[in-house]
Scaffold this motif. Structure first.
Motif, short mmCIF file in Angstrom:
data_model
loop_
_atom_site.label_atom_id
_atom_site.label_comp_id
_atom_site.label_asym_id
_atom_site.label_seq_id
_atom_site.Cartn_x
_atom_site.Cartn_y
_atom_site.Cartn_z
N ASP A 1 0.82 -1.63 0.04
CA ASP A 1 -0.16 0.15 0.39
C ASP A 1 0.86 1.27 -0.01
O ASP A 1 0.70 2.27 0.05
CB ASP A 1 -0.75 -0.15 1.16
CG ASP A 1 -0.18 -0.25 2.36
OD1 ASP A 1 0.97 -0.49 2.90
OD2 ASP A 1 -1.15 -0.23 3.38
N LEU A 2 1.71 1.06 0.37
CA LEU A 2 2.89 2.27 -0.69
C LEU A 2 3.21 2.53 -1.95
O LEU A 2 3.84 1.14 -2.67
CB LEU A 2 4.53 2.23 1.01
CG LEU A 2 4.10 3.06 1.44
CD1 LEU A 2 2.77 2.29 2.86
CD2 LEU A 2 5.33 2.66 2.46
N PHE B 1 11.19 4.54 2.14
CA PHE B 1 10.95 4.01 3.65
C PHE B 1 12.60 3.26 4.19
O PHE B 1 12.67 3.55 5.13
CB PHE B 1 9.64 3.17 3.95
CG PHE B 1 9.40 2.32 5.37
CD1 PHE B 1 9.50 2.97 6.31
CD2 PHE B 1 10.15 1.23 5.06
CE1 PHE B 1 9.32 2.48 7.45
CE2 PHE B 1 10.12 0.29 5.83
CZ PHE B 1 10.10 0.88 7.11
N GLY C 1 15.09 4.76 4.98
CA GLY C 1 15.17 5.58 6.11
C GLY C 1 15.39 4.90 7.10
O GLY C 1 16.55 5.49 8.08
N ILE C 2 14.96 3.98 7.33
CA ILE C 2 14.97 2.91 8.29
C ILE C 2 16.76 2.90 8.44
O ILE C 2 16.61 2.14 9.61
CB ILE C 2 14.36 2.39 8.64
CG1 ILE C 2 14.36 0.81 7.43
CG2 ILE C 2 12.72 1.96 8.99
CD1 ILE C 2 13.51 -0.23 7.92
N GLN D 1 11.37 8.22 12.03
CA GLN D 1 11.10 9.24 11.58
C GLN D 1 10.05 8.56 10.89
O GLN D 1 9.16 8.50 10.03
CB GLN D 1 11.20 10.71 11.21
CG GLN D 1 10.20 11.83 10.64
CD GLN D 1 11.11 12.86 10.23
OE1 GLN D 1 12.95 13.06 11.24
NE2 GLN D 1 10.84 13.48 9.51
N ALA D 2 11.24 8.06 9.57
CA ALA D 2 10.49 7.02 7.80
C ALA D 2 9.97 6.25 8.67
O ALA D 2 9.37 6.06 8.38
CB ALA D 2 12.00 7.01 7.89
N PHE D 3 9.95 5.83 10.16
CA PHE D 3 9.39 4.67 9.86
C PHE D 3 7.69 5.64 10.11
O PHE D 3 6.39 4.71 10.24
CB PHE D 3 9.79 3.73 11.21
CG PHE D 3 9.11 3.06 11.75
CD1 PHE D 3 8.91 1.57 11.36
CD2 PHE D 3 7.97 2.64 12.39
CE1 PHE D 3 8.43 0.18 11.30
CE2 PHE D 3 6.55 1.60 13.02
CZ PHE D 3 7.60 0.75 12.33
N LYS E 1 5.84 5.99 7.60
CA LYS E 1 5.12 4.53 6.49
C LYS E 1 3.82 4.29 7.41
O LYS E 1 2.69 4.16 6.74
CB LYS E 1 6.40 3.96 6.87
CG LYS E 1 5.44 2.45 6.62
CD LYS E 1 6.90 1.41 6.46
CE LYS E 1 6.48 -0.01 8.41
NZ LYS E 1 5.29 -0.76 8.54
N TYR F 1 1.39 6.23 6.59
CA TYR F 1 0.88 6.17 4.70
C TYR F 1 -0.17 4.37 4.98
O TYR F 1 -1.33 4.58 4.60
CB TYR F 1 1.44 5.66 3.67
CG TYR F 1 2.75 6.44 3.35
CD1 TYR F 1 2.06 7.97 2.80
CD2 TYR F 1 4.06 6.99 3.76
CE1 TYR F 1 2.61 9.01 2.31
CE2 TYR F 1 5.12 7.80 3.14
CZ TYR F 1 4.23 9.30 2.68
OH TYR F 1 4.76 9.60 1.47
N HIS F 2 0.23 3.74 5.97
CA HIS F 2 -0.81 2.49 5.76
C HIS F 2 -2.28 3.50 6.27
O HIS F 2 -2.82 2.81 5.72
CB HIS F 2 -0.28 2.15 6.93
CG HIS F 2 1.15 0.64 6.60
ND1 HIS F 2 1.39 0.47 5.77
CD2 HIS F 2 2.14 0.53 6.81
CE1 HIS F 2 2.37 -0.37 5.39
NE2 HIS F 2 2.89 0.18 6.27
N ARG G 1 -4.17 5.48 3.52
CA ARG G 1 -4.23 4.42 2.49
C ARG G 1 -5.53 3.99 3.26
O ARG G 1 -6.43 3.25 1.21
CB ARG G 1 -3.39 3.72 2.26
CG ARG G 1 -2.09 4.71 1.58
CD ARG G 1 -1.57 5.22 -0.11
NE ARG G 1 -1.30 5.96 -0.33
CZ ARG G 1 0.13 6.27 -0.07
NH1 ARG G 1 0.65 4.76 -0.58
NH2 ARG G 1 0.91 7.56 -0.59
N ARG H 1 -0.66 -8.02 11.26
CA ARG H 1 -0.31 -7.99 9.39
C ARG H 1 1.25 -7.71 9.32
O ARG H 1 1.50 -8.46 7.78
CB ARG H 1 -0.78 -6.37 8.86
CG ARG H 1 -1.21 -6.59 8.15
CD ARG H 1 -2.42 -4.83 7.61
NE ARG H 1 -1.07 -3.70 7.32
CZ ARG H 1 -1.13 -2.53 6.31
NH1 ARG H 1 -2.44 -2.98 5.40
NH2 ARG H 1 -0.43 -2.49 6.00
N GLU H 2 1.91 -6.54 9.83
CA GLU H 2 3.37 -7.43 9.65
C GLU H 2 4.25 -8.20 9.79
O GLU H 2 4.90 -8.59 8.87
CB GLU H 2 4.28 -5.98 10.59
CG GLU H 2 4.15 -4.33 10.16
CD GLU H 2 5.10 -3.56 9.68
OE1 GLU H 2 5.86 -4.35 8.62
OE2 GLU H 2 4.77 -2.53 9.41
#
Lengths: 243, 368
Positions: free
Chosen positions: A93-94, A102, A105-106, B5-7, B10, B13-14, B17, B197-198
């Protein structure tokens, strides 16, 4: 690049209670090598790989990955390896671009670096048209290649690929292996688990795990000679049957 | 920090969306509060009653007038005989029948006693009880009016005052209740689903193999839902205050902190569930059965705990929602401070600590 081995395991073991999942395995992987890691389901492949990627602490033995100790320097190991799981490891979904950003980033890449890498990667995989579409809409083969490229994003010294080509058609698999060769040429070490015996033939060296031990280790040619058979498939079957 | 922050980006977004879930999560509290506030009310207005009045004298007519003037009742019909009562109930347009004795005024004057029968439709017990209570109160009131001043031998007149909720508005109860359910839903159920979910997708392995610390992964997954919970809490409080006039007597800061505490307890529950499950479906089922049901049924939100059999009363003690509802009702309606809610808050704090400890232990076992 120094001459230090990429991965060095010595009598590495993992026990869960009374059950020995990995039983004193030893091997060395050189930088730039494609190392195939074979074994039936439950032979201990996944457990071994988890120890090498810093996800799990060994019960006994020693191992160094990218020059770091698996007991004390798991964090450093994680920084210097890439990982691609058997299940598809991007977020559906990205968008393509968001996935790249992403993972960049991580792994702590700088914004400038991420921007550069994103452009470069999208150009190389010719994904310009779909860069802003959700990954969900891409064909599986593209996703697979994208996932591999993303695993290489932070320029790791070693990439662990856990059954990377499951469910992919032969042509795409072939293309995928070309990417693996290219990475190896650039000095990246590849540690690949697989079920496909034709893929095993593509590897520089192969180890076969049976019941937690490494029963065979060598180049595909050596192994076939040793067991006096024509294909890796037969080597594998002989070992798995316990002969 | 930049990794984190990047996490978080994300995670947003989940959530963004997945428009359908987002609409449900934002809309549900609004719908629930409005539904409970307007549609579901314990107060009954304009219930249809029938009158069987063989006496038809001044006294019975006066009482009928008084009943109909109360606002609780409207007249469905005057009945002629007893047989007609059941017909009325079976037709379903009458909830209560008032049966006067023949010669009511005479009896009252001569014997100083007249019996009035109230027949209610018991197939709907709550309504029946409420209507009987309304009617009885009006009759008692009527009787008092009939007695000439000073002639009554002895009168005890109860004067009722409903403290903290003078008009007995049911929405006073529903605002804290809906808040509890929504916070539990967003913090526990949604996070447990998001984390599993992950796992289900296999991306958890990839995250764990990255330099991101496992604790940061969990915190990162949880933060967007904390924000969502905050938004929901505000919406419910604003609706309660401005649409339904539910007061917030106590300190807003304390109320906020207690909400946060309950969110933490719920998050801990959600995380614990996600450490034990591998699929979103299982996580959702466990959340629904083990969290949502007790939160609705055993928290005192809908059914009073005092009237439950003792095993259920005992069980209600381990339902965090029970303690949270006590806390917020005390703060919102009674306006009390920490001295009156510290015990309940301490219980929630203890629960959170235990749950987090259990989650960490599970997580370590999985990773070992």
């Amino acid at each position: 690049m120094n001459k230090e081995p990429a991965i060095q395991a010595e009598n590495l073991s993992k026990k869960f209670g009374d059950f020995t999942a990995v039983d004193q395995i030893s091997f060395t992987v050189q930088p730039g090598e494609i190392f195939g890691f074979l074994g039936a389901n439950g032979a201990g492949k996944t457990t071994a790989m988890r120890m090498l990627t810093g996800l799990s602490t060994p019960t006994a033995g020693d191992a160094r990955v990218a020059g770091y100790d698996v007991y004390r320097e798991a964090e450093q190991i994680k920084r210097h390896i890439g990982y691609m799981s058997q299940k598809f490891s991007l977020y559906e979904d990205l968008t393509v671009r968001e996935n790249i950003q992403f993972y960049g980033g991580i792994y702590g890449l700088s914004f400038r670096m991420i921007r550069e890498k994103t452009r470069e990667l999208i150009d190389r995989l010719q994904l310009g048209e779909v860069a802003r579409s959700l990954v969900r809409s891409l064909p599986l083969g593209w996703k697979q290649k994208l996932a591999f490229s993303v695993a290489l994003l932070h320029q790791p010294r070693i990439v662990f690929l856990d059954e990377p080509t499951g469910g992919v058609d032969p042509i795409t698999r072939r293309q995928f292996w070309e990417m693996i060769y290219q990475a190896a040429d650039e000095g990246v070490t590849l540690f690949v688990t697989t079920h496909y015996m034709d893929e095993a033939e593509y590897c520089d060296r192969i180890s076969v795990m049976v019941d937690g031990r490494i029963d065979a280790l060598g180049t595909p040619k050596e192994l076939k000679e040793q067991y006096q058979v024509e294909s890796m498939n037969e080597v594998f079957l002989q070992l798995a049957r316990g002969q | 920090m930049k990794q984190f922050q990047a996490f978080i980006i994300k995670e947003f977004y989940h959530i963004l969306r997945d428009t359908r879930s987002l609409i449900i999560l934002l809309g549900l509290p609004v719908v629930l509060v409005i539904l409970f506030g307007f549609a579901i009310s314990n107060e009954i207005k304009d219930a249809r009653i029938a009158i069987l009045d063989p006496s038809r004298d001044e006294l019975s007519r006066q009482l009928t007038q008084k009943l109909l003037a109360s606002g609780h009742f409207t007249l469905s019909a005057y009945l002629d005989d007893y047989e007609a009562i059941e017909d009325r109930f079976q037709q379903g347009d009458t909830k209560l029948v008032v049966v006067y004795p023949p010669d009511m005024a005479q009896r009252y004057g001569r014997d100083r006693e007249a019996k009035i029968q109230l027949v209610a439709d018991g197939s709907d017990p709550n309504t029946a009880t409420t209507l009987i209570n309304y009617a009885s109160a009006i009759i008692v009131d009527f009787q008092r009016e009939q007695q000439p001043f000073g002639t009554a031998p002895l009168q005890i007149v109860p004067q009722l005052k409903m403290l903290y909720n003078p008009a007995l508005e049911s929405v006073y109860m529903f605002v804290p209740g809906v808040m509890t359910v929504i916070l539990m839903l967003v913090s526990a159920m949604m996070t447990s689903i998001a984390i599993t979910r992950e796992k289900e997708l296999g991306t958890m392995e990839v995250l764990l193999a990255s330099p991101l610390r496992p604790s940061l992964i969990v915190v990162g997954k949880v933060i967007p839902y904390v924000l969502l919970a905050v938004v929901n809490t505000l919406v419910i409080l604003l609706l309660g205050t401005f649409v339904f006039g539910v007061p917030v007597e106590g300190s807003l800061l304390l109320l906020g902190l207690e909400c946060l505490l309950f969110v933490i307890t719920s998050l801990a529950l959600g995380i614990l569930i996600s450490t034990r499950t591998e699929s979103q479906q299982v996580a959702m089922m466990i959340s629904l059965i083990a969290l949502m049901l007790p939160t609705i049924l055993l928290s005192g939100f809908i059914f009073p705990i005092e009237s439950m059999p003792w095993p259920l009363q005992w069980l209600s003690n381990i339902v965090p929602a029970k303690w949270f509802i006590i806390i917020i009702k005390n703060i919102m309606l009674k306006g009390v401070g920490i001295p009156f809610v510290w015990k309940e808050s301490f219980i929630l704090l203890l629960m959170s600590a235990l749950l987090i400890a259990a989650s960490i232990r599970n997580f370590k076992i999985r990773l070992a």
